[in-house]
Design an enzyme around this catalytic site. Structure first.
Site, PDB file in Angstrom:
ATOM      1  N   TYR A 145      46.246  57.028  30.426  1.00 51.64           N
ATOM      2  CA  TYR A 145      46.289  57.342  31.728  1.00 51.64           C
ATOM      3  C   TYR A 145      45.035  58.271  32.135  1.00 51.64           C
ATOM      4  O   TYR A 145      44.820  59.288  31.582  1.00 51.64           O
ATOM      5  CB  TYR A 145      47.494  57.833  32.238  1.00 51.64           C
ATOM      6  CG  TYR A 145      47.535  58.153  33.824  1.00 51.64           C
ATOM      7  CD1 TYR A 145      47.766  57.157  34.694  1.00 51.64           C
ATOM      8  CD2 TYR A 145      47.597  59.451  34.288  1.00 51.64           C
ATOM      9  CE1 TYR A 145      47.947  57.057  35.823  1.00 51.64           C
ATOM     10  CE2 TYR A 145      47.552  59.785  35.534  1.00 51.64           C
ATOM     11  CZ  TYR A 145      47.499  58.706  36.412  1.00 51.64           C
ATOM     12  OH  TYR A 145      48.064  58.646  37.684  1.00 51.64           O
ATOM     13  N   ASP A 240      38.673  61.724  27.903  1.00 48.96           N
ATOM     14  CA  ASP A 240      39.448  62.297  29.181  1.00 48.96           C
ATOM     15  C   ASP A 240      40.347  63.480  28.510  1.00 48.96           C
ATOM     16  O   ASP A 240      41.420  63.336  27.673  1.00 48.96           O
ATOM     17  CB  ASP A 240      40.182  61.384  29.376  1.00 48.96           C
ATOM     18  CG  ASP A 240      41.201  61.817  30.645  1.00 48.96           C
ATOM     19  OD1 ASP A 240      41.571  62.786  31.022  1.00 48.96           O
ATOM     20  OD2 ASP A 240      41.627  60.824  31.597  1.00 48.96           O
ATOM     21  N   LYS A 268      43.756  70.238  35.058  1.00 46.80           N
ATOM     22  CA  LYS A 268      44.876  70.819  34.745  1.00 46.80           C
ATOM     23  C   LYS A 268      44.314  72.473  34.419  1.00 46.80           C
ATOM     24  O   LYS A 268      44.222  73.061  35.313  1.00 46.80           O
ATOM     25  CB  LYS A 268      45.698  70.324  33.638  1.00 46.80           C
ATOM     26  CG  LYS A 268      45.936  68.893  33.977  1.00 46.80           C
ATOM     27  CD  LYS A 268      47.270  68.428  33.399  1.00 46.80           C
ATOM     28  CE  LYS A 268      47.547  66.885  33.657  1.00 46.80           C
ATOM     29  NZ  LYS A 268      48.308  66.330  34.425  1.00 46.80           N
TER      30      LYS A 268
HETATM   31  N1  HOZ Z   1      48.905  63.212  34.912  1.00 44.91           N
HETATM   32  C1  HOZ Z   1      50.349  63.630  34.772  1.00 44.91           C
HETATM   33  C2  HOZ Z   1      51.435  62.896  34.089  1.00 44.91           C
HETATM   34  N2  HOZ Z   1      51.440  62.285  32.926  1.00 44.91           N
HETATM   35  C3  HOZ Z   1      51.048  64.274  36.221  1.00 44.91           C
HETATM   36  C4  HOZ Z   1      50.467  63.765  37.216  1.00 44.91           C
HETATM   37  C5  HOZ Z   1      51.140  63.238  38.170  1.00 44.91           C
HETATM   38  O1  HOZ Z   1      50.892  61.835  38.039  1.00 44.91           O
HETATM   39  O2  HOZ Z   1      51.853  63.377  39.002  1.00 44.91           O
END
Ligand code: HOZ
Length: 434
Positions: A145, A240, A268
């Site tokens: 992702y 990433d 993050k």
């Molecule tokens: N990317 C995160 C989940 N794997 C959290 C961000 C979100 O989608 O709220």
């Protein structure tokens, strides 16, 4: 005085004004058949909801909070920055110092552009890669992702995987066609994609440790093969590291696995829990960005002073206390071992994948090295497990396919209590014959 609302009551109210009641789908608790807890406060490794229930938190705001909630030094940095105003739309010295700090800690990064989220960082990295190579296609790995931009939602992990969506509506087909997908940890398929599309692939983007289909570490040699194949075929390699950056080590996954990408995206931890992302890499590529080069990227709040202050304070603490990484490794590895033995004792087949302070648990015998194997996890068992853990005061990500995040504030007592709760939850699954 009006009666305060419970979390379910807040959720009912939220759904009237916010689609689905949440501002990001992964918060919705849908896949675990519950309604979300509304959080009132966090301190260290603990959270309290609106009803005053206390939890040991393994979400950590989905990764930024490696130092736990409301760390006093980070808090002081934010308050101090805010006392001078919080956005100017003009350069500040803190941005320069944060950029220098990132370049020093991550050797593949010679220059860095600060943005406001990981999604933005990845969008910029892809645009840079296309401009630099003069090619259009990109390859992503199934189950990884990279934020929610058009083109990167093909076979994506995180909320799409949790909700069983292969991609998103609203992405033009022609656009999605520019994204080729390849199974994670599968070098042969990658090689054949390069053969099939010679001189057309701008970049391969990968989470060096996949953490959005559950945690799936790279098999030995996989990242090195990505480096070799991209180099041989004139494509860029983009790591990433939104999740892994500064979490697995100060130099991220690229330090742990000794593979240097051309571009890296961050998010993050670099914002210490405030909205921040970054894209960095080789000078020749980064200098394609406006105002030096022809690749346009901009942002009103890019390099926001509060986020920069929180990020700098967080990185400084990590740099001054390298023992934090050893502590996280030991805590997470002990917890993983405890879960494995509880699963054996209760005859519930479980695969615990872990890398540093990221771990997740698949309800299948394993191994889990790619998306198709991750999908064999018994998510019905996860839902029961999650519900039981929550009832015991352990706040896990409300999805089988999201990573658990440990923080430096998780105490031995927290981890022991969590291991005991896991054992109880697995025993409950066993006694229900699930
Ligand atoms: N990317 C995160 C989940 N794997 C959290 C961000 C979100 O989608 O709220």
């Amino acid at each position: 005085m009006s009666k305060s609302l419970t979390s379910p009551e807040w959720f009912d109210r939220a759904q009237l004004s916010i689609p689905g009641g949440v501002n990001s789908p992964v918060r919705a608790f849908r896949s675990v058949g519950q309604s979300p807890r509304f959080i009132a406060r966090g301190q260290g490794s603990h959270l309290w909801d609106e009803e005053g229930c206390e939890y040991i938190d393994f979400v950590g705001s989905w990764g930024p909070l490696i130092l736990g909630h409301a760390h006093p030094v980070v808090q002081e940095a934010i308050v101090k920055a805010a006392s001078s105003g919080w956005t100017y739309g003009a350069p500040t010295t803190g941005e320069v110092e944060l950029a220098e700090q990132i370049c020093r800690l991550v050797p593949s990064v010679e220059k860095v552009r600060l943005v406001s989220s990981g999604t933005e960082a990845v969008m910029t990295a892809i645009r840079l890669a296309r401009a630099f190579t003069g090619r259009d296609l990109i390859i992503k790995m199934d189950g990884c992702y990279h934020g929610h931009s058009d083109g990167l939602l093909v076979q994506a992990g995180s909320g799409l995987l949790t909700n069983g969506l292969p991609d998103s509506a609203g992405v033009p087909e022609g656009y999605a066609r520019l994204t080729l997908s390849c199974p994670y940890n599968d070098t042969d398929t990658l090689e054949s994609l390069f053969q099939q599309y010679p001189d057309q692939i701008a970049a391969v983007i990968v989470e060096p440790v996949a953490a959005n289909m559950g945690v799936v570490p790279p098999l030995p040699g996989f990242l090195a093969a990505l480096r070799r194949l991209t180099q041989t075929n004139g494509a860029l390699l983009v790591f990433d590291e939104v999740i892994t950056g500064f979490r697995l080590a100060l130099g991220g996954a690229q330090q742990v696995f000794s593979v240097q990408p051309d571009l890296t995206t961050f998010g993050k931890i670099i914002g210490g829990g405030l909205p921040m992302g970054a894209v960095g890499g080789k000078r020749a590529i980064m200098d394609q960005l406006a105002p030096l080069g022809p690749v346009y990227q901009a942002g009103t709040l890019s390099g926001n002073p509060l986020a920069v202050a929180a990020g700098r304070a967080t990185l400084a603490i990590l740099e001054q206390n390298p023992a934090i990484y050893l502590h996280l490794e030991q805590q997470a590895s002990w917890l993983a071992e405890q879960i494995r033995s509880a699963s054996a004792r209760n005859s519930i087949p479980v695969t615990v994948n872990r890398c540093g302070s990221l771990l997740s648990l698949f309800f299948c015998p394993g191994p889990v090295n790619h998306l198709e194997q991750a999908k064999t996890s018994r998510t019905d068992r996860f839902s029961q497990f999650f519900t039981s853990m929550l009832a015991q005061g352990i706040y896990l990500p409300p999805s089988n396919f999201e990573a658990w995040f440990l923080s430096a504030q998780h105490s031995e007592e927290d981890i022991t209590r969590t291991a005991e709760a896991c054992a109880t939850s697995l025993q409950e699954l066993n006694s229900r014959g699930m």
